[in-house]
Design an enzyme around this catalytic site. Structure first.
Site, PDB file in Angstrom:
ATOM      1  N   LYS A 275      -7.132   2.045  -2.633  1.00  0.00           N
ATOM      2  CA  LYS A 275      -6.605   1.241  -1.671  1.00  0.00           C
ATOM      3  C   LYS A 275      -6.769   2.087  -0.414  1.00  0.00           C
ATOM      4  O   LYS A 275      -7.434   1.513   0.711  1.00  0.00           O
ATOM      5  CB  LYS A 275      -5.310   0.841  -1.846  1.00  0.00           C
ATOM      6  CG  LYS A 275      -4.556   0.348  -0.829  1.00  0.00           C
ATOM      7  CD  LYS A 275      -5.148  -1.252  -0.597  1.00  0.00           C
ATOM      8  CE  LYS A 275      -4.352  -1.934   0.710  1.00  0.00           C
ATOM      9  NZ  LYS A 275      -4.625  -2.879   1.042  1.00  0.00           N
TER      10      LYS A 275
ATOM     11  N   THR B 254       0.809  -1.251   0.004  1.00  0.00           N
ATOM     12  CA  THR B 254       0.004  -0.033   0.013  1.00  0.00           C
ATOM     13  C   THR B 254       0.913   1.385   0.140  1.00  0.00           C
ATOM     14  O   THR B 254       1.788   1.342   0.969  1.00  0.00           O
ATOM     15  CB  THR B 254      -0.778  -0.052   1.142  1.00  0.00           C
ATOM     16  OG1 THR B 254      -1.553  -1.111   1.359  1.00  0.00           O
ATOM     17  CG2 THR B 254      -1.799   1.298   1.275  1.00  0.00           C
TER      18      THR B 254
ATOM     19  N   GLU C  87      -3.467  -4.900  -2.851  1.00  0.00           N
ATOM     20  CA  GLU C  87      -4.100  -6.318  -2.346  1.00  0.00           C
ATOM     21  C   GLU C  87      -5.101  -5.930  -1.115  1.00  0.00           C
ATOM     22  O   GLU C  87      -4.739  -4.883  -0.244  1.00  0.00           O
ATOM     23  CB  GLU C  87      -2.845  -6.868  -1.475  1.00  0.00           C
ATOM     24  CG  GLU C  87      -3.212  -8.226  -0.862  1.00  0.00           C
ATOM     25  CD  GLU C  87      -3.906  -9.012  -2.002  1.00  0.00           C
ATOM     26  OE1 GLU C  87      -3.416  -9.174  -3.170  1.00  0.00           O
ATOM     27  OE2 GLU C  87      -5.143  -9.294  -1.868  1.00  0.00           O
ATOM     28  N   PHE C  88      -6.067  -6.486  -1.176  1.00  0.00           N
ATOM     29  CA  PHE C  88      -7.345  -6.147  -0.341  1.00  0.00           C
ATOM     30  C   PHE C  88      -7.449  -7.102   0.863  1.00  0.00           C
ATOM     31  O   PHE C  88      -8.447  -7.303   1.183  1.00  0.00           O
ATOM     32  CB  PHE C  88      -8.638  -5.914  -1.115  1.00  0.00           C
ATOM     33  CG  PHE C  88      -8.624  -4.636  -2.006  1.00  0.00           C
ATOM     34  CD1 PHE C  88      -8.792  -3.302  -1.269  1.00  0.00           C
ATOM     35  CD2 PHE C  88      -8.341  -4.599  -3.358  1.00  0.00           C
ATOM     36  CE1 PHE C  88      -8.730  -2.406  -2.155  1.00  0.00           C
ATOM     37  CE2 PHE C  88      -8.227  -3.588  -3.826  1.00  0.00           C
ATOM     38  CZ  PHE C  88      -8.646  -2.400  -3.300  1.00  0.00           C
TER      39      PHE C  88
ATOM     40  N   CYS D  24      -2.502  -1.852   8.459  1.00  0.00           N
ATOM     41  CA  CYS D  24      -2.953  -0.958   7.151  1.00  0.00           C
ATOM     42  C   CYS D  24      -3.937   0.362   7.804  1.00  0.00           C
ATOM     43  O   CYS D  24      -3.587   1.394   7.154  1.00  0.00           O
ATOM     44  CB  CYS D  24      -3.923  -1.680   6.268  1.00  0.00           C
ATOM     45  SG  CYS D  24      -2.783  -2.922   5.291  1.00  0.00           S
TER      46      CYS D  24
HETATM   47  C1  UDX Z   1      -7.533  -4.773   6.271  1.00  0.00           C
HETATM   48  C2  UDX Z   1      -8.667  -4.459   5.133  1.00  0.00           C
HETATM   49  O1  UDX Z   1      -9.742  -5.290   5.623  1.00  0.00           O
HETATM   50  C3  UDX Z   1      -8.173  -5.459   3.896  1.00  0.00           C
HETATM   51  O2  UDX Z   1      -8.757  -5.214   2.924  1.00  0.00           O
HETATM   52  C4  UDX Z   1      -6.573  -4.353   3.583  1.00  0.00           C
HETATM   53  O3  UDX Z   1      -6.019  -5.244   2.736  1.00  0.00           O
HETATM   54  C5  UDX Z   1      -5.696  -4.568   4.935  1.00  0.00           C
HETATM   55  O4  UDX Z   1      -6.532  -3.809   6.087  1.00  0.00           O
HETATM   56  P1  UDX Z   1      -6.769  -6.368   8.302  1.00  0.00           P
HETATM   57  O5  UDX Z   1      -6.065  -5.068   8.866  1.00  0.00           O
HETATM   58  O6  UDX Z   1      -5.855  -7.698   7.820  1.00  0.00           O
HETATM   59  O7  UDX Z   1      -7.358  -5.973   6.670  1.00  0.00           O
HETATM   60  O8  UDX Z   1      -7.989  -6.787   8.957  1.00  0.00           O
HETATM   61  P2  UDX Z   1      -9.533  -6.398   9.193  1.00  0.00           P
HETATM   62  O9  UDX Z   1     -10.416  -7.614   9.310  1.00  0.00           O
HETATM   63  O10 UDX Z   1      -9.683  -5.354   8.390  1.00  0.00           O
HETATM   64  O11 UDX Z   1      -9.437  -5.931  10.651  1.00  0.00           O
HETATM   65  C6  UDX Z   1      -8.704  -4.641  11.241  1.00  0.00           C
HETATM   66  C7  UDX Z   1      -9.088  -4.388  12.354  1.00  0.00           C
HETATM   67  O12 UDX Z   1     -10.177  -4.119  12.752  1.00  0.00           O
HETATM   68  C8  UDX Z   1      -8.697  -5.318  13.651  1.00  0.00           C
HETATM   69  O13 UDX Z   1      -8.296  -5.006  14.691  1.00  0.00           O
HETATM   70  C9  UDX Z   1     -10.123  -5.917  13.568  1.00  0.00           C
HETATM   71  O14 UDX Z   1     -10.271  -6.445  15.185  1.00  0.00           O
HETATM   72  C10 UDX Z   1     -10.874  -4.737  13.670  1.00  0.00           C
HETATM   73  N1  UDX Z   1     -12.396  -4.602  13.710  1.00  0.00           N
HETATM   74  C11 UDX Z   1     -12.977  -5.202  12.378  1.00  0.00           C
HETATM   75  C12 UDX Z   1     -13.365  -4.228  14.370  1.00  0.00           C
HETATM   76  O15 UDX Z   1     -13.055  -3.802  15.493  1.00  0.00           O
HETATM   77  N2  UDX Z   1     -14.588  -4.466  14.175  1.00  0.00           N
HETATM   78  C13 UDX Z   1     -15.141  -4.849  12.989  1.00  0.00           C
HETATM   79  O16 UDX Z   1     -16.553  -4.837  12.778  1.00  0.00           O
HETATM   80  C14 UDX Z   1     -14.174  -5.350  12.055  1.00  0.00           C
END
Ligand code: UDX
Ligand code: ADP
Length: 482
Positions: free
Chosen positions: A227, A136, A172-173, A283
């Protein structure tokens, strides 16, 4: 237009993004040779470990995908230069953390690793090479990469006789913990660029398993900005629901009921409305701070303030939780044992980058707490690095606080099981939603704790009735009745 058919891919960076992404590409495209290279020798050794449980990234299903492709058309090595020279497509998938000093410190991304990669590609590439930004990156980084590449190898009219480059953005998502599913059935693949041939060459790689209509093509800037925007929107939902959770707690509402009620509106949707200890991960914060930096840079302070507030609310939520633990434990945790269940930033990953547990643990250590930390996947060396404090040896479960503990010196130690961590504690604080924490036998655990004892459930995973039956006091995020 002839589509350049890709035979050899090199990916620089064998981390959470590069490793799983290349494993899936190799698995789905058996005729493409994929070399994943990294400067970190121990990381590469772990990717090559015959024991698949030792892979450096924990992701459900990753071991199976790697075991199918490794040695066939998926290779991990430290031979960066050779892999670049051999490849017709090079992915840059290195770390881009927020700068800690200098211009833009605390907001802008540190691009030193990306720049080093670009220079290395410029030096080693042969023939025509498509360079793909996977990390990113701030908007307009592709220009910087292209400039570095072209400065090293000025293009001549006859492209076949010289080295030449096309630069694409292909963010990448994937989310950690579901990386393999996300890679195998993505909502979309985004390819940004100006060179149509290069775009189609990359689209053809994904076309092995991704339906055509899910492969979106944009210009470079739209791709880079999409992104950042996707992550900012997702993070904004979490800050929004966490702000409402705090309101629920003081008004007697329940944030899960509110989330359900609003999530059934198809315009709002039900995902990403889980209140918790704030978002972590590599991220969200980084990307929003990037947007803030960009907005200031382009003279849009109101836009910058808007996005900054999403991060500020998140930081506030984390401090709010540590503050309320202290308040409920009679205003002091000095010398008290508090168990932290979960240290990873979310379940099903061993990643702790920006994990809410880090800030909350630091706050409690600052208050002089004795922390027993249990996480099924995070290693104790990682926790020590994150807390910037070496582990102490675990005291006997029934031993009272030592003189040092009562003098206010916070300490922590790793535990091998929930029971071991909870023994002798005044409180349990759940910070990661690991499945095993949903099924805990609170009656047995209560008998191991020092009474009166508290459960602080920042992920709303426990059954409140079972905690109450065990005679424990409960605080649950966003629960006005707890
Ligand atoms: C994120 C994006 O989802 C992804 O598309 C991008 O490529 C990278 O960043 P990631 O950080 O791996 O992915 O996990 P994600 O599931 O998005 O969770 C991020 C944070 O938000 C975590 O700490 C999670 O616990 C928190 N979260 C997520 C919440 O507190 N509540 C929710 O409803 C969802
Ligand atoms: P991400 O989550 O973006 O994948 P990681 O930090 O997990 O980030 O992985 C990035 C990887 O990139 C690290 O293993 C690091 O050693 C590697 N790396 C950084 N710079 C270079 C470079 N110039 N050449 C090769 N590997 C690099």
């Amino acid at each position: 237009m002839t589509i350049h058919s890709i035979r050899k891919i090199c990916c620089i960076g064998a981390g959470y993004v590069g490793g799983p992404t290349m494993a899936v590409i190799a698995d789905r495209c058996p005729e493409i040779q994929v070399q994943v290279v990294d400067l970190n020798e121990s990381r590469i050794a772990a990717w090559n470990d015959p024991d698949f449980s030792k892979l450096p990234v924990y992701e459900p299903g990753l071991d199976v995908v790697v075991s199918r492709a490794r040695g066939r058309n998926l290779h991990f090595s430290t031979e960066v230069d050779a892999a670049i020279a051999d490849a017709d497509m090079v992915f840059i998938s290195v770390n881009t953390p927020t700068k800690t000093k200098g211009l833009g410190a605390g907001q802008a991304s540190d691009l030193r690793w990306v720049e080093a990669c670009a220079r290395q590609v410029a030096q080693c590439a042969q023939g025509h090479t498509i360079v793909v930004e996977k990390s990113t990156l701030p908007v307009r980084t592709a220009v910087a990469i292209k400039t570095i590449l072209e400065a090293a190898h000025p293009q001549v009219a006859d492209a076949s006789s010289s080295t030449s480059f096309s630069v694409l953005s292909n963010p990448e998502f994937l989310a950690e913990g579901t990386a393999i599913d996300d890679l195998e059935s993505p909502d979309r693949v985004l390819i940004g660029g100006a060179d149509q041939e290069a775009i189609e060459a990359l689209a053809a790689v994904y076309g092995h398993w991704v339906p055509g209509e899910k492969i979106l093509r944009t210009n470079l800037w739209s791709s880079e900005l999409s992104k950042l925007t996707a992550n900012a929107f997702l993070a904004q939902r979490i800050s929004s629901i966490n702000s409402v959770a705090a309101l629920c707690e003081v008004t007697g509402a329940d944030v899960r009921e509110v989330a359900k009620a609003i999530g059934t509106d198809s315009r709002i949707g039900s995902k990403f409305l889980q209140a918790g200890p704030g978002f972590g991960g590599s991220c969200f914060q980084k990307d929003i701070l990037n947007l803030v930096y960009l907005s200031h840079h382009f003279g849009l302070p109101e836009v910058a303030d808007y996005w900054q507030s999403v991060v500020s609310l998140n930081t506030w939520q984390q401090h709010r939780i540590s503050r309320l633990v202290v308040q409920k434990l009679f205003g002091t945790v000095t010398g008290k044992r508090v168990t932290l269940l979960g240290f990873a930033f979310k379940a099903d990953t061993n990643d702790t980058r920006e994990a809410p547990a880090i800030r909350i643990a630091r706050d409690l250590l600052e208050e002089g707490a004795q922390l027993a930390i249990y996480d099924p996947k995070v290693e104790s060396e990682q926790i020590a690095r994150d807390l910037n404090l070496p582990a102490s040896s675990a005291p006997a479960a029934q031993a009272g606080p030592t003189r040092a503990a009562l003098s206010g010196e916070g300490t922590w130690w790793p535990s091998n099981s929930v029971d071991e961590a909870v023994s002798g504690s005044d409180a349990v604080l759940i910070l990661t939603e690991w499945n095993q924490f949903r099924e805990l036998d609170w009656t047995t655990l209560a008998s191991l704790m020092r009474q009166p004892a508290w459960v602080f459930d920042a992920r709303a995973v426990v059954d409140p009735a079972r905690v109450a039956e065990a005679g424990l006091m409960l605080w649950r995020v966003g629960d006005g009745d707890a």
